[in-house]
Design a protein around this motif. Sequence first.
Motif, PDB file in Angstrom:
ATOM      1  N   PRO A  34      71.405  -5.502   7.647  1.00  0.00           N
ATOM      2  CA  PRO A  34      71.376  -5.401   6.180  1.00  0.00           C
ATOM      3  C   PRO A  34      72.143  -4.208   5.618  1.00  0.00           C
ATOM      4  O   PRO A  34      72.771  -4.310   4.577  1.00  0.00           O
ATOM      5  N   ASP A  35      72.100  -3.072   6.297  1.00  0.00           N
ATOM      6  CA  ASP A  35      72.786  -1.872   5.816  1.00  0.00           C
ATOM      7  C   ASP A  35      73.470  -1.204   6.999  1.00  0.00           C
ATOM      8  O   ASP A  35      72.906  -0.306   7.634  1.00  0.00           O
ATOM      9  N   ALA A  36      74.690  -1.658   7.309  1.00  0.00           N
ATOM     10  CA  ALA A  36      75.417  -1.128   8.463  1.00  0.00           C
ATOM     11  C   ALA A  36      75.674   0.369   8.317  1.00  0.00           C
ATOM     12  O   ALA A  36      75.643   1.102   9.304  1.00  0.00           O
ATOM     13  N   THR A  37      75.910   0.837   7.106  1.00  0.00           N
ATOM     14  CA  THR A  37      76.154   2.264   6.879  1.00  0.00           C
ATOM     15  C   THR A  37      74.943   3.087   7.299  1.00  0.00           C
ATOM     16  O   THR A  37      75.074   4.084   8.011  1.00  0.00           O
ATOM     17  N   ALA A  38      73.777   2.673   6.864  1.00  0.00           N
ATOM     18  CA  ALA A  38      72.549   3.390   7.236  1.00  0.00           C
ATOM     19  C   ALA A  38      72.295   3.293   8.737  1.00  0.00           C
ATOM     20  O   ALA A  38      71.848   4.269   9.359  1.00  0.00           O
ATOM     21  N   ALA A  39      72.592   2.145   9.333  1.00  0.00           N
ATOM     22  CA  ALA A  39      72.387   1.970  10.769  1.00  0.00           C
ATOM     23  C   ALA A  39      73.275   2.920  11.568  1.00  0.00           C
ATOM     24  O   ALA A  39      72.827   3.531  12.539  1.00  0.00           O
ATOM     25  N   VAL A  40      74.524   3.074  11.160  1.00  0.00           N
ATOM     26  CA  VAL A  40      75.433   3.981  11.863  1.00  0.00           C
ATOM     27  C   VAL A  40      74.973   5.424  11.682  1.00  0.00           C
ATOM     28  O   VAL A  40      74.951   6.197  12.638  1.00  0.00           O
ATOM     29  N   ASP A  57      82.538  12.888   8.357  1.00  0.00           N
ATOM     30  CA  ASP A  57      83.296  11.995   9.237  1.00  0.00           C
ATOM     31  C   ASP A  57      82.542  10.692   9.472  1.00  0.00           C
ATOM     32  O   ASP A  57      83.149   9.622   9.554  1.00  0.00           O
ATOM     33  N   VAL A  58      81.218  10.776   9.577  1.00  0.00           N
ATOM     34  CA  VAL A  58      80.406   9.567   9.722  1.00  0.00           C
ATOM     35  C   VAL A  58      80.552   8.719   8.464  1.00  0.00           C
ATOM     36  O   VAL A  58      80.733   7.497   8.547  1.00  0.00           O
ATOM     37  N   ALA A  59      80.516   9.350   7.310  1.00  0.00           N
ATOM     38  CA  ALA A  59      80.672   8.616   6.049  1.00  0.00           C
ATOM     39  C   ALA A  59      82.036   7.944   5.966  1.00  0.00           C
ATOM     40  O   ALA A  59      82.148   6.793   5.536  1.00  0.00           O
ATOM     41  N   ALA A  61      83.851   7.001   8.501  1.00  0.00           N
ATOM     42  CA  ALA A  61      83.933   5.966   9.530  1.00  0.00           C
ATOM     43  C   ALA A  61      83.356   4.628   9.081  1.00  0.00           C
ATOM     44  O   ALA A  61      83.753   3.585   9.588  1.00  0.00           O
ATOM     45  N   VAL A  62      82.451   4.641   8.122  1.00  0.00           N
ATOM     46  CA  VAL A  62      81.815   3.395   7.693  1.00  0.00           C
ATOM     47  C   VAL A  62      82.372   2.846   6.387  1.00  0.00           C
ATOM     48  O   VAL A  62      81.900   1.830   5.891  1.00  0.00           O
ATOM     49  N   GLU A  63      83.393   3.496   5.842  1.00  0.00           N
ATOM     50  CA  GLU A  63      83.984   3.002   4.599  1.00  0.00           C
ATOM     51  C   GLU A  63      84.734   1.696   4.843  1.00  0.00           C
ATOM     52  O   GLU A  63      85.400   1.535   5.867  1.00  0.00           O
ATOM     53  N   LEU A  64      84.613   0.786   3.905  1.00  0.00           N
ATOM     54  CA  LEU A  64      85.344  -0.478   3.960  1.00  0.00           C
ATOM     55  C   LEU A  64      86.307  -0.542   2.786  1.00  0.00           C
ATOM     56  O   LEU A  64      85.978  -0.118   1.682  1.00  0.00           O
ATOM     57  N   ALA A  93      84.694   8.527  -0.099  1.00  0.00           N
ATOM     58  CA  ALA A  93      83.522   8.797  -0.921  1.00  0.00           C
ATOM     59  C   ALA A  93      83.091  10.258  -0.824  1.00  0.00           C
ATOM     60  O   ALA A  93      82.435  10.771  -1.701  1.00  0.00           O
ATOM     61  N   SER A  94      83.477  10.926   0.244  1.00  0.00           N
ATOM     62  CA  SER A  94      83.081  12.315   0.427  1.00  0.00           C
ATOM     63  C   SER A  94      83.838  13.266  -0.484  1.00  0.00           C
ATOM     64  O   SER A  94      83.609  14.450  -0.457  1.00  0.00           O
ATOM     65  N   GLY A  95      84.753  12.735  -1.290  1.00  0.00           N
ATOM     66  CA  GLY A  95      85.484  13.573  -2.220  1.00  0.00           C
ATOM     67  C   GLY A  95      86.832  14.019  -1.695  1.00  0.00           C
ATOM     68  O   GLY A  95      87.518  14.795  -2.331  1.00  0.00           O
ATOM     69  N   ALA A  96      87.232  13.527  -0.531  1.00  0.00           N
ATOM     70  CA  ALA A  96      88.535  13.896   0.015  1.00  0.00           C
ATOM     71  C   ALA A  96      89.632  13.303  -0.847  1.00  0.00           C
ATOM     72  O   ALA A  96      89.459  12.269  -1.467  1.00  0.00           O
TER      73      ALA A  96
END
Length: 107
Positions: A34-40, A57-59, A61-64, A93-96
């Motif tokens: 249901p929430d792949a981002t939260a799972a990662v 970096d984790v954030a 890695a899960v961006e689509l 999303a991290s502001g980069a």
Amino acid sequence: MPWGPAIIAELEAHGVGPLSPEASAARSAYTNTPDATAAVAACSSGIELAEGGFADDVAVAVELNASATVPVLTDGAFTSTSVPGHSTGAPAASGASGADVDQREQQ
């Protein structure tokens, strides 16, 4: 990690196939989470990276659909190739900045 199975799911949606058993299993895991981002973020590797100061970096890695470029390995070096039909190279999303995102993609 979720982007690999996400790509497989997207390719299958566009009629690419047949999928190998491994690709089919990865796609099923991705589409049924249901929430792949939260799972990662909650997996042991995600936690370890976040605790080591790499939560951004984790954030990333899960961006689509966050970039209009794809890193392509040519003669031992990555180059940036535009994605047809993708008009935005939205910053992470991290502001980069977009340049930061492109630089990470080329690494």
